[in-house]
Scaffold this active site. Structure first.
Site, PDB file in Angstrom:
ATOM      1  CD  GLU A 197      -1.958   2.241   1.723  1.00  0.00           C
ATOM      2  OE1 GLU A 197      -1.510   3.165   0.988  1.00  0.00           O
ATOM      3  OE2 GLU A 197      -2.250   2.386   2.899  1.00  0.00           O
ATOM      4  CB  CYS A 238      -1.371   6.996   1.934  1.00  0.00           C
ATOM      5  SG  CYS A 238      -2.543   6.044   2.917  1.00  0.00           S
TER       6      CYS A 238
END
Length: 544
Positions: A290, A325
């Site tokens: 990720e 993020c």
């Protein structure tokens, strides 16, 4: 210093007494007592024992630069126990559907107890304060991180761990034959987590690894790893066997050597694209990732709920000082929204963010100069301009190795964004309070979609519109793994009630849901039972 003083005095009456009452029995750290005279000193955990290291890294308080944390600096000559611990884990894991199934129940009970602890206001505040000390964010954001973690634990208490391992059966070709599909652990695994969510990300992934039967080695960015250590101590208090999790502080290079020697079956990495690609190469693809998120938001042609949309755009770009993020990296503003005055409203809202309440704060991975230099490069593009921000914060004591800028938006014309050379610059993720904004009209929708197609990171996105045909057109031609659609669409959202993760990459990881846990932390195993009876006249069967 103003920010530190504000955080200390904002509705925290009785905190110290609460710490002694509900936290002291298992806690090793008091966030209010971490000073240069009394620095916190985390410890490594391996084979069920907490152990110090010979050397330490002295880390500065992100708000005033004073040393307040001595993180273990694990050396290569100290890694053998970690290597041995991972190598000692069988490929069948600590448990699986056919071995030690009692552990599913044990972990469900531990999870329930941990959630109960986090429901206590003083315990939740303890973790929120600890988060604020090492990764400064507003109290609301820090408490929100604790809440999401607690809700995840609520979801997976009781029988839920064994439900994650639910399999299936398929009838066979003849009497006595049946195939059974199992969710099987990897055994030894590793988990590497970043600084920006020091509780939520490592806890959700670590618990998922445990539920499926694995033993994880956990490494979190050294600047914030004290938080996960505190949570592991809480898990021990709730009954987790001491040797179920290994925890290592220190540099990424040391952890890399452990992984190179121990060769865990799988490694989950959350962080930068550069490190992600390095790990994928070093471990021959045995990774789930990720990584970077250059996240887009498209405001559709229908202007509605103006105040709410403006608030959400501000939150998506600048909450946690943009260090998510999922933060809004580029905003495509339809000309109707531009005419309605959205840019001016965003500038007004951004100007209310203050260091005093940590609605803006230090950036831990970009320096002030690096962010301002990036803005300068963008401004060299024809037609580019500073929409707002673009300046360093003033009157603060944030150390120079960190960044401190005002919430910033740089306008770049859409036609310029798409030009070779410009596109790579514009779509560089700045992990701070920084976004690019642009404007488009009805004829420009293909160009907006071209920009989305050319981007390499496909984590979160938002299509802010209640025009169903417009929304469906955008969704049909984009791929981001976590996409919000509708007038309340956002980019920042990693709660416990839906999948969160990138798409478009077979290595893409997920977090927070049963599907994510099963994907990342287990593999499929098929067992075909064939117990007879054997066919009649077996003696006459011919070789083939």
């Amino acid at each position: 210093m103003l920010a530190r003083r504000a955080v200390k005095t904002s509705n925290l009456a009785g905190y110290h007494a609460a710490l002694a009452r509900s936290v002291a029995s298992w806690s090793n750290f008091d966030p209010n007592q971490m000073t240069s005279d009394n620095p916190a000193m985390p410890s490594n955990l391996v084979f069920g024992e907490w152990s110090p290291t010979e050397k330490h890294l002295t880390l500065p308080d992100p708000l005033n630069g004073q040393p307040f944390l001595k993180c273990p600096d694990t050396q290569l000559y100290e890694i053998e126990p970690f290597v041995h611990s991972l190598k000692s884990v069988p490929k069948t894991g600590l448990h699986n559907p056919l071995k030690n199934p009692e552990r599913y129940l044990l972990l469900g009970d531990i999870t329930h107890k941990a959630a109960t602890e986090l429901r206590k206001d003083d315990v939740a505040l303890h973790f929120a304060k600890l988060i604020q000390r090492v990764a400064p964010k507003s109290l609301a954001q820090a408490l929100g991180e604790v809440k999401v973690t607690r809700l995840f634990l609520d979801n997976f208490g009781g029988d839920q761990p064994r439900f994650l391992a639910r399999g299936f059966t398929t009838p066979g070709d003849h009497t006595g034959q049946q195939s059974t599909g199992y969710r099987w652990p990897f055994g030894a695994v590793a988990l590497i987590a970043p600084f920006n969510f020091p509780l939520e990300i490592p806890v959700l992934q670590m618990m998922g690894a445990l539920y499926m039967g694995n033993k994880p080695l956990v490494h979190v960015d050294k600047r914030v790893s004290i938080v996960i250590e505190e949570f592991v101590r809480l898990l021990h208090h709730c009954g987790l066997p001491l040797a179920d999790v290994d925890l290592i502080h220190g540099s990424g290079g040391t952890v890399g050597e452990i992984l190179a020697q121990a060769k865990p079956a799988s490694t989950l990495f959350t962080g930068s694209k550069k490190v992600a690609e390095h790990l994928a190469k070093e471990h021959h693809g045995r990774v789930y990732l990720e990584d970077a998120g250059f996240d887009w938001k498209i405001l559709g042609p229908d202007v509605a709920e103006f105040d709410y949309v403006a608030w959400q755009c501000d939150q998506d770009a600048y909450a946690c000082s943009g260090q998510k993020c999922s933060a809004q990296s580029i905003l495509f503003i339809h000309e109707n929204w531009a005419k309605a005055g959205l840019e001016a409203e965003l500038a007004k809202r951004a100007s209310t963010r203050k260091l005093e309440d940590l609605t803006i704060g230090p950036v831990l991975s970009w320096t002030t100069q690096a962010m301002l230099d990036h803005a300068k490069k963008l401004l060299s593009i024809p037609g580019a301009r500073v929409a707002f921000g673009g300046e360093a914060l003033e009157d603060h004591s944030i150390p120079s190795e960190y960044g401190a800028i005002k919430p910033t938006a740089i306008f770049v014309p859409l036609k310029e964004i798409l030009k070779p050379g410009n596109f790579e610059l514009v779509t560089t993720e700045v992990f701070g309070p920084f976004q690019v904004i642009t404007e488009y009209g009805p004829a420009d929708v293909p160009h907006v979609l071209e920009a989305c197609e050319r981007m390499e990171a496909h984590l979160t996105a938002a299509v802010v519109s209640n025009d169903v045909q417009f929304v469906n057109h955008i969704l049909a031609n984009t791929v981001n793994g976590t996409t919000y659609a509708g007038i309340r669409g956002r980019t920042t959202g990693a709660p416990q009630n839906h999948w969160f993760g990138p798409a478009g990459d077979p290595r893409a990881a997920g977090i927070g849901t049963p599907e994510a846990i099963k994907l990342v932390w287990s593999t499929h195993r098929e067992v075909i039972g064939d117990f007879g009876p054997a066919p009649k006249h077996s003696a006459q069967l011919k070789q083939s």
